[in-house]
Design a protein around this motif. Sequence first.
Motif, PDB file in Angstrom:
ATOM      1  N   VAL A 115       0.839  -1.198   0.000  1.00 29.71           N
ATOM      2  CA  VAL A 115       0.000   0.000   0.000  1.00 29.71           C
ATOM      3  C   VAL A 115       0.874   1.247   0.000  1.00 29.71           C
ATOM      4  N   ILE A 116       1.945   1.214   0.792  1.00 33.24           N
ATOM      5  CA  ILE A 116       2.859   2.358   0.853  1.00 33.24           C
ATOM      6  C   ILE A 116       3.555   2.568  -0.488  1.00 33.24           C
ATOM      7  N   ARG A 117       3.964   1.477  -1.147  1.00 36.65           N
ATOM      8  CA  ARG A 117       4.604   1.590  -2.464  1.00 36.65           C
ATOM      9  C   ARG A 117       3.660   2.252  -3.467  1.00 36.65           C
ATOM     10  N   ALA A 118       2.378   1.846  -3.424  1.00 35.78           N
ATOM     11  CA  ALA A 118       1.411   2.434  -4.349  1.00 35.78           C
ATOM     12  C   ALA A 118       1.260   3.936  -4.094  1.00 35.78           C
ATOM     13  N   TYR A 119       1.193   4.301  -2.823  1.00 31.01           N
ATOM     14  CA  TYR A 119       1.048   5.714  -2.472  1.00 31.01           C
ATOM     15  C   TYR A 119       2.267   6.519  -2.929  1.00 31.01           C
ATOM     16  N   LEU A 120       3.437   6.015  -2.612  1.00 26.75           N
ATOM     17  CA  LEU A 120       4.649   6.735  -2.974  1.00 26.75           C
ATOM     18  C   LEU A 120       4.862   6.753  -4.483  1.00 26.75           C
ATOM     19  N   GLY A 121       4.363   5.713  -5.177  1.00 22.41           N
ATOM     20  CA  GLY A 121       4.455   5.722  -6.636  1.00 22.41           C
ATOM     21  C   GLY A 121       3.661   6.862  -7.239  1.00 22.41           C
ATOM     22  N   LEU A 159       9.466  -0.136  12.350  1.00 26.18           N
ATOM     23  CA  LEU A 159       8.964   0.432  11.104  1.00 26.18           C
ATOM     24  C   LEU A 159       9.270   1.928  11.141  1.00 26.18           C
ATOM     25  N   SER A 160      10.092   2.388  10.227  1.00 25.29           N
ATOM     26  CA  SER A 160      10.499   3.789  10.267  1.00 25.29           C
ATOM     27  C   SER A 160      10.222   4.471   8.942  1.00 25.29           C
ATOM     28  N   VAL A 161       9.944   5.772   9.031  1.00 26.21           N
ATOM     29  CA  VAL A 161       9.753   6.625   7.860  1.00 26.21           C
ATOM     30  C   VAL A 161      10.697   7.806   8.020  1.00 26.21           C
ATOM     31  N   PHE A 162      11.626   7.920   7.079  1.00 27.44           N
ATOM     32  CA  PHE A 162      12.635   8.979   7.153  1.00 27.44           C
ATOM     33  C   PHE A 162      12.425   9.962   6.020  1.00 27.44           C
ATOM     34  N   ASN A 163      12.544  11.245   6.342  1.00 28.34           N
ATOM     35  CA  ASN A 163      12.416  12.321   5.355  1.00 28.34           C
ATOM     36  C   ASN A 163      13.691  13.151   5.413  1.00 28.34           C
ATOM     37  N   SER A 164      14.348  13.341   4.284  1.00 25.14           N
ATOM     38  CA  SER A 164      15.670  13.965   4.274  1.00 25.14           C
ATOM     39  C   SER A 164      15.638  15.463   4.535  1.00 25.14           C
ATOM     40  N   PHE A 176      -2.738  -0.244   8.068  1.00 25.23           N
ATOM     41  CA  PHE A 176      -2.701   1.187   7.784  1.00 25.23           C
ATOM     42  C   PHE A 176      -1.937   1.967   8.845  1.00 25.23           C
ATOM     43  N   ILE A 177      -0.978   1.326   9.500  1.00 26.96           N
ATOM     44  CA  ILE A 177      -0.259   1.976  10.588  1.00 26.96           C
ATOM     45  C   ILE A 177       0.818   2.931  10.073  1.00 26.96           C
ATOM     46  N   LEU A 178       1.323   2.681   8.853  1.00 31.78           N
ATOM     47  CA  LEU A 178       2.407   3.496   8.310  1.00 31.78           C
ATOM     48  C   LEU A 178       1.915   4.669   7.461  1.00 31.78           C
ATOM     49  N   GLN A 179       0.738   4.539   6.875  1.00 27.62           N
ATOM     50  CA  GLN A 179       0.272   5.530   5.912  1.00 27.62           C
ATOM     51  C   GLN A 179       0.272   6.956   6.467  1.00 27.62           C
ATOM     52  N   PRO A 180      -0.252   7.207   7.683  1.00 30.92           N
ATOM     53  CA  PRO A 180      -0.220   8.601   8.176  1.00 30.92           C
ATOM     54  C   PRO A 180       1.199   9.159   8.284  1.00 30.92           C
ATOM     55  N   LEU A 181       2.166   8.314   8.643  1.00 31.53           N
ATOM     56  CA  LEU A 181       3.550   8.783   8.767  1.00 31.53           C
ATOM     57  C   LEU A 181       4.135   9.124   7.400  1.00 31.53           C
ATOM     58  N   VAL A 182       3.862   8.293   6.395  1.00 37.02           N
ATOM     59  CA  VAL A 182       4.367   8.560   5.052  1.00 37.02           C
ATOM     60  C   VAL A 182       3.694   9.809   4.476  1.00 37.02           C
ATOM     61  N   GLU A 183       2.408   9.943   4.705  1.00 34.86           N
ATOM     62  CA  GLU A 183       1.693  11.115   4.220  1.00 34.86           C
ATOM     63  C   GLU A 183       2.236  12.388   4.868  1.00 34.86           C
ATOM     64  N   ASN A 184       2.538  12.319   6.177  1.00 37.25           N
ATOM     65  CA  ASN A 184       3.130  13.479   6.849  1.00 37.25           C
ATOM     66  C   ASN A 184       4.494  13.831   6.256  1.00 37.25           C
ATOM     67  N   ALA A 185       5.291  12.801   5.939  1.00 31.75           N
ATOM     68  CA  ALA A 185       6.617  13.044   5.359  1.00 31.75           C
ATOM     69  C   ALA A 185       6.500  13.778   4.029  1.00 31.75           C
ATOM     70  N   ILE A 186       5.479  13.417   3.242  1.00 34.77           N
ATOM     71  CA  ILE A 186       5.291  14.094   1.959  1.00 34.77           C
ATOM     72  C   ILE A 186       4.804  15.520   2.170  1.00 34.77           C
ATOM     73  N   LYS A 187       3.787  15.670   2.991  1.00 34.68           N
ATOM     74  CA  LYS A 187       3.156  16.990   3.144  1.00 34.68           C
ATOM     75  C   LYS A 187       4.047  17.980   3.868  1.00 34.68           C
ATOM     76  N   HIS A 188       4.691  17.530   4.957  1.00 42.61           N
ATOM     77  CA  HIS A 188       5.470  18.455   5.785  1.00 42.61           C
ATOM     78  C   HIS A 188       6.953  18.447   5.439  1.00 42.61           C
ATOM     79  N   GLY A 189       7.368  17.515   4.591  1.00 42.16           N
ATOM     80  CA  GLY A 189       8.765  17.465   4.202  1.00 42.16           C
ATOM     81  C   GLY A 189       8.966  17.761   2.735  1.00 42.16           C
ATOM     82  N   VAL A 190       8.566  16.839   1.896  1.00 40.66           N
ATOM     83  CA  VAL A 190       8.812  16.962   0.457  1.00 40.66           C
ATOM     84  C   VAL A 190       8.117  18.185  -0.119  1.00 40.66           C
ATOM     85  N   ALA A 191       6.848  18.374   0.203  1.00 40.97           N
ATOM     86  CA  ALA A 191       6.083  19.469  -0.399  1.00 40.97           C
ATOM     87  C   ALA A 191       6.611  20.834   0.011  1.00 40.97           C
TER      88      ALA A 191
END
Length: 378
Positions: free
Chosen positions: A242-248, A312-317, A276-291
Amino acid sequence: MPAQEDHPMSGEEAAAAHTPFQRTVIGPVLVVWGFGYLLVDIIAYLLGRSVPGLNLLASVPLFALGVSQTLALHHLRARLRRQSPLLRWPPQAVALLLATAVQAAFDLYWLRWVSLTFIPEWQVWTLNINLQRLFTVGILYLWTFCLSLTLLWAMHVRGAAHAAAARAAAAEAAAARSEAAALRLQLNPHFMFNALNSISSLVLIDRKDEAEEMIMRLCEFLRGSLGTDPMADVPVAQEIEVIRAYLGIESARFGDNLHVSVQMDPAVAQVPVPNFILQPLVENAIKHGVARSRGASRVVVDVQADGGDLVLSVFNSTTCNAGGRSGEGRQGIGLHIIRQRLAIRFAERAALAVGPSNDGYRAEIRLPLDPMQPVPQL
């Protein structure tokens, strides 16, 4: 009479209280009255009044009457539970005294009849019915009634406490389930708009293959995020898909400004994790980091075993707050729901930590690995 509770009963408690012959109620009453008549039989034998067991046998009708009256008093107490103390206590006190008088009188005259009919040697003490004996027998029966009713009251209080705790736990779990479901159903409208806008742009510039690929990934994400129980456990591999699909989808939107890496130890692929435990963290990384970044960004999702834990970790550079601050709208709610789900599922054995790292921002979930059993391959 024992103390009473003033709070109203729930439907289940009222139904239980209005069924006096249920096993949990009659059992203790049988024990109290049975033990009482057993003691009387032993005392009668020690005083030389009767052979062992004979007094106990003669007391069977008394035993039946005592149990029946106790259950009737218990039923009356349940019926009056919602009344004010002024309307509740006097009827119960009168009923208790009346039951005691009936039990004592029946005891005296029943044993008198038994001695006159079957056991003449008992006439020495059964025919002597005086005020002192009536008072003594009455006190013993009053004590037996109070003991039985107190025991039933204590059992009711304990049962009500357990029921209240169970209802509170169920309500908390239901609330967490509702919040988790709401989080999944309330997909970020900006994400949906951006995804559809990117698809539209790809179609307009005749990059149909890429548009088709993005549509497929969007379908995979929606199917994975909305098509399963929000509180169920799923294999790590399914969560990662699910995370791969979102990040794709997000990679197609951000292009060269987003570099994605998803790493998972194959040994833990079938370990169950909350859905669905990781999705909010990945979404936050995109919205508050990448964007919010003006240059290229990197998002790394990593799942590994670390001793007895599954990490399970989500890292944003970027150095932006990819974890979401408290009170920051839906992102803050997302972190709260994750912590609540972990607490309900694992108590204090799991935790979510978010904060800056040396070269970016990291959100990390730790789950106990040993108690978790693999789930079947889906």
